[in-house]
Design a protein around this motif. Structure first.
Motif, PDB file in Angstrom:
ATOM      1  N   PHE A 137      23.499 -31.229  -1.200  1.00  0.00           N
ATOM      2  CA  PHE A 137      24.664 -30.601  -0.581  1.00  0.00           C
ATOM      3  C   PHE A 137      25.908 -30.773  -1.453  1.00  0.00           C
ATOM      4  N   PHE A 138      26.153 -31.995  -1.901  1.00  0.00           N
ATOM      5  CA  PHE A 138      27.351 -32.244  -2.697  1.00  0.00           C
ATOM      6  C   PHE A 138      27.271 -31.593  -4.074  1.00  0.00           C
ATOM      7  N   SER A 139      26.117 -31.644  -4.706  1.00  0.00           N
ATOM      8  CA  SER A 139      25.977 -31.061  -6.048  1.00  0.00           C
ATOM      9  C   SER A 139      26.107 -29.546  -6.019  1.00  0.00           C
ATOM     10  N   ILE A 140      25.426 -28.910  -5.091  1.00  0.00           N
ATOM     11  CA  ILE A 140      25.485 -27.452  -5.001  1.00  0.00           C
ATOM     12  C   ILE A 140      26.861 -27.018  -4.491  1.00  0.00           C
ATOM     13  N   GLY A 141      27.395 -27.728  -3.529  1.00  0.00           N
ATOM     14  CA  GLY A 141      28.704 -27.390  -2.982  1.00  0.00           C
ATOM     15  C   GLY A 141      29.796 -27.419  -4.042  1.00  0.00           C
TER      16      GLY A 141
END
Length: 174
Positions: A137-141
Motif C-alpha cells: 500500500f505504501f510503496s504503490i501509493g
C-alpha cells in the motif's frame, strides 16, 4: 522430481517382475526349485522389490509432507495474488500505472524479510500478510499521482478486504 523418482521406482519394479517371469518361462519343464540361478534371481528380485517399495512409501510420505507445508502457506499466497491483481488493475485508471511482476516480487520478498516472531504458524502468516498489505500500500501509493491516491486507497481496501466495504457503499463511489 519426486514424482519422476517414484515413477522410476515403479518401472524398475515392473522390469524386475518381467525379468523373473522371463526366467520362469525359459526354465521350461525342469523343476523350478532345482534351478539355482532362478532361485537366486527370485531372492534378488524380492530384496530389490522390498527396497523399491520402501522407497516408494518414503516418497509418498515426503510428498504428503510437502503438500501439508504448501497448504499451510496457501492463505499468504492468496493475499499476495489478490494484491497483485488489485495493483495490475491500476493501469485501467491510467496507463502510466503499470507495475511489473518483478516489482511486486521485490515487495513480496521485502515482506518475507521482515521475519516476524510468532508462536504459531497461523500467527506468523497473519503478520506476514499484514506486512505485505502495508508495504504494498505504501510503496504503490507513493508512486501514484496525488489526485489518484484516495481512489487507490478505496480500491485497495475493496480488493484486499472485500468484506469491509458493502456493495451499497461501493455503489456510492462508482
Amino acid at each position: 522430481e519426486l514424482l519422476a523418482q517414484e515413477e522410476n521406482f515403479k518401472s524398475q519394479l515392473a522390469e524386475l517382475e518381467n525379468g523373473l517371469l522371463t526366467q520362469l518361462v525359459s526354465s521350461g519343464k525342469e523343476n523350478i526349485l532345482e534351478n539355482k540361478a532362478l532361485v537366486q534371481s527370485l531372492n534378488e528380485t524380492k530384496a530389490k522389490s522390498i527396497t523399491i517399495e520402501e522407497s516408494i512409501q518414503d516418497s509418498r510420505k515426503l510428498q504428503a509432507s510437502l503438500d501439508a507445508q504448501r497448504e499451510a502457506y496457501k492463505s499468504f499466497a492468496e493475499i499476495g495474488s489478490t494484491i497483485f491483481m488489485v495493483i495490475s488493475d491500476l493501469q485501467k485508471l491510467n496507463n502510466m500505472y503499470q507495475f511489473s511482476l518483478m516489482s511486486f516480487i521485490k515487495l513480496f520478498k521485502k515482506a518475507l524479510d521482515s521475519r516476524p516472531e510468532a508462536d504459531t504458524m497461523e500467527n506468523k502468516l497473519s503478520i506476514l500478510s499484514q506486512t505485505l498489505v502495508k508495504i504494498t500500500f505504501f510503496s504503490i501509493g507513493r508512486s501514484l499521482l496525488q489526485g489518484d491516491r484516495l481512489m487507490f486507497g478505496l480500491y485497495y481496501v475493496k480488493g484486499v478486504y472485500p468484506s469491509h466495504i458493502g456493495e451499497n457503499e461501493w455503489e456510492f463511489f462508482t
